[in-house]
Scaffold this motif. Structure first.
Motif, PDB file in Angstrom:
ATOM      1  N   GLY A 147       0.819  -1.207   0.000  1.00  0.00           N
ATOM      2  CA  GLY A 147       0.000   0.000   0.000  1.00  0.00           C
ATOM      3  C   GLY A 147       0.855   1.259   0.000  1.00  0.00           C
ATOM      4  O   GLY A 147       0.550   2.227  -0.703  1.00  0.00           O
ATOM      5  N   ALA A 148       1.918   1.255   0.778  1.00  0.00           N
ATOM      6  CA  ALA A 148       2.829   2.406   0.793  1.00  0.00           C
ATOM      7  C   ALA A 148       3.477   2.595  -0.573  1.00  0.00           C
ATOM      8  O   ALA A 148       3.648   3.721  -1.043  1.00  0.00           O
ATOM      9  CB  ALA A 148       3.895   2.226   1.873  1.00  0.00           C
ATOM     10  N   GLY A 149       3.828   1.500  -1.218  1.00  0.00           N
ATOM     11  CA  GLY A 149       4.415   1.582  -2.561  1.00  0.00           C
ATOM     12  C   GLY A 149       3.429   2.141  -3.569  1.00  0.00           C
ATOM     13  O   GLY A 149       3.768   3.002  -4.384  1.00  0.00           O
ATOM     14  N   ILE A 150       2.185   1.671  -3.511  1.00  0.00           N
ATOM     15  CA  ILE A 150       1.153   2.184  -4.414  1.00  0.00           C
ATOM     16  C   ILE A 150       0.890   3.663  -4.109  1.00  0.00           C
ATOM     17  O   ILE A 150       0.746   4.481  -5.025  1.00  0.00           O
ATOM     18  CB  ILE A 150      -0.136   1.339  -4.301  1.00  0.00           C
ATOM     19  N   ALA A 151       0.835   4.011  -2.820  1.00  0.00           N
ATOM     20  CA  ALA A 151       0.639   5.411  -2.433  1.00  0.00           C
ATOM     21  C   ALA A 151       1.781   6.273  -2.965  1.00  0.00           C
ATOM     22  O   ALA A 151       1.556   7.363  -3.507  1.00  0.00           O
ATOM     23  CB  ALA A 151       0.541   5.531  -0.915  1.00  0.00           C
ATOM     24  N   TYR A 152       3.006   5.783  -2.845  1.00  0.00           N
ATOM     25  CA  TYR A 152       4.178   6.513  -3.331  1.00  0.00           C
ATOM     26  C   TYR A 152       4.068   6.763  -4.834  1.00  0.00           C
ATOM     27  O   TYR A 152       4.257   7.882  -5.305  1.00  0.00           O
ATOM     28  CB  TYR A 152       5.446   5.720  -3.006  1.00  0.00           C
ATOM     29  N   LEU A 153       3.745   5.712  -5.585  1.00  0.00           N
ATOM     30  CA  LEU A 153       3.629   5.864  -7.036  1.00  0.00           C
ATOM     31  C   LEU A 153       2.486   6.804  -7.402  1.00  0.00           C
ATOM     32  O   LEU A 153       2.623   7.641  -8.307  1.00  0.00           O
ATOM     33  CB  LEU A 153       3.428   4.506  -7.698  1.00  0.00           C
ATOM     34  N   THR A 154       1.368   6.694  -6.705  1.00  0.00           N
ATOM     35  CA  THR A 154       0.227   7.573  -6.965  1.00  0.00           C
ATOM     36  C   THR A 154       0.587   9.025  -6.678  1.00  0.00           C
ATOM     37  O   THR A 154       0.245   9.929  -7.455  1.00  0.00           O
ATOM     38  CB  THR A 154      -0.987   7.134  -6.113  1.00  0.00           C
ATOM     39  N   MET A 155       1.299   9.252  -5.575  1.00  0.00           N
ATOM     40  CA  MET A 155       1.721  10.616  -5.234  1.00  0.00           C
ATOM     41  C   MET A 155       2.630  11.189  -6.314  1.00  0.00           C
ATOM     42  O   MET A 155       2.522  12.365  -6.680  1.00  0.00           O
ATOM     43  CB  MET A 155       2.447  10.620  -3.890  1.00  0.00           C
ATOM     44  N   ARG A 156       3.528  10.358  -6.817  1.00  0.00           N
ATOM     45  CA  ARG A 156       4.443  10.822  -7.875  1.00  0.00           C
ATOM     46  C   ARG A 156       3.685  11.148  -9.154  1.00  0.00           C
ATOM     47  O   ARG A 156       3.996  12.120  -9.837  1.00  0.00           O
ATOM     48  CB  ARG A 156       5.533   9.783  -8.152  1.00  0.00           C
ATOM     49  N   VAL A 157       2.688  10.350  -9.497  1.00  0.00           N
ATOM     50  CA  VAL A 157       1.875  10.616 -10.693  1.00  0.00           C
ATOM     51  C   VAL A 157       1.114  11.931 -10.513  1.00  0.00           C
ATOM     52  O   VAL A 157       1.070  12.766 -11.430  1.00  0.00           O
ATOM     53  CB  VAL A 157       0.904   9.439 -10.982  1.00  0.00           C
ATOM     54  N   ILE A 158       0.532  12.134  -9.334  1.00  0.00           N
ATOM     55  CA  ILE A 158      -0.192  13.384  -9.062  1.00  0.00           C
ATOM     56  C   ILE A 158       0.754  14.577  -9.151  1.00  0.00           C
ATOM     57  O   ILE A 158       0.428  15.608  -9.751  1.00  0.00           O
ATOM     58  CB  ILE A 158      -0.895  13.318  -7.688  1.00  0.00           C
ATOM     59  N   GLN A 159       1.944  14.438  -8.582  1.00  0.00           N
ATOM     60  CA  GLN A 159       2.924  15.519  -8.646  1.00  0.00           C
ATOM     61  C   GLN A 159       3.314  15.817 -10.097  1.00  0.00           C
ATOM     62  O   GLN A 159       3.451  16.965 -10.489  1.00  0.00           O
ATOM     63  CB  GLN A 159       4.168  15.176  -7.835  1.00  0.00           C
TER      64      GLN A 159
END
Length: 166
Positions: A147-159
């Motif tokens: 979940g942290a990995g998916i959150a990290y990737l999602t945050m990077r996409v949003i950024q």
């Protein structure tokens, strides 16, 4: 074991939270969550928490990954999976999909570890999500790391998109 508030003996907030999780585990019939909560309560109530909780927090994920890795490798140790099965698997499209998925999940989880180190307060939301998934949807508690990995990737996409949009 208990905290004193105004002369009254009460359970600590952590104990109440764990007892709530125990009730959820019982209602959801989730044995893994129930066992984890009981172990944590025993550690807490026997005053071993001061020694064991820091160890579990710093090494727990690594210990869990070690145990999962041992479980996954056991069929190799028993001889159920050998070189013949490995060669046969390379002929299957699904095996190649599984190989790619294994690589992707490992890389995503590595990003999750980085996120948890950089932004530890996000752990609360990840743990809550894992508890919900385990207790309500009968998921498996490997969620916080992935979940942290998916959150990290999602945050990077949003950024990334935020840079283009604004």
């Amino acid at each position: 074991m208990f905290e004193l508030l105004g002369g009254k003996t009460v359970l600590s907030q952590g104990s109440w939270f764990l007892l709530l999780l125990m009730a959820i585990a019982i209602v959801a019939k989730n044995q893994s969550l129930l066992i984890a909560v009981v172990i944590l309560l025993v550690i807490k109530w026997t005053q071993l928490g001061d020694k064991l909780f820091p160890l579990l927090q710093t090494k727990g994920i690594h210990l869990g990954v070690l145990i999962i890795t041992i479980a996954v490798l056991t069929p190799i140790a028993t001889g159920e999976i050998g070189f013949k099965q490995l060669i046969e698997a390379t002929k299957s499209l699904y095996a190649w999909i599984a190989l790619g998925s294994g690589i992707a999940v490992a890389l995503i989880a590595a990003s999750g570890l980085d996120l948890l180190k950089q932004d530890p307060h996000i752990t609360t939301a990840l743990v809550l999500g894992t508890i919900i998934a385990v207790s309500v949807f009968h998921g498996v508690a490997v969620g916080p790391l992935i979940g942290a990995g998916i959150a990290y990737l999602t945050m990077r996409v949003i950024q990334f998109f935020a840079q283009w949009g604004g």
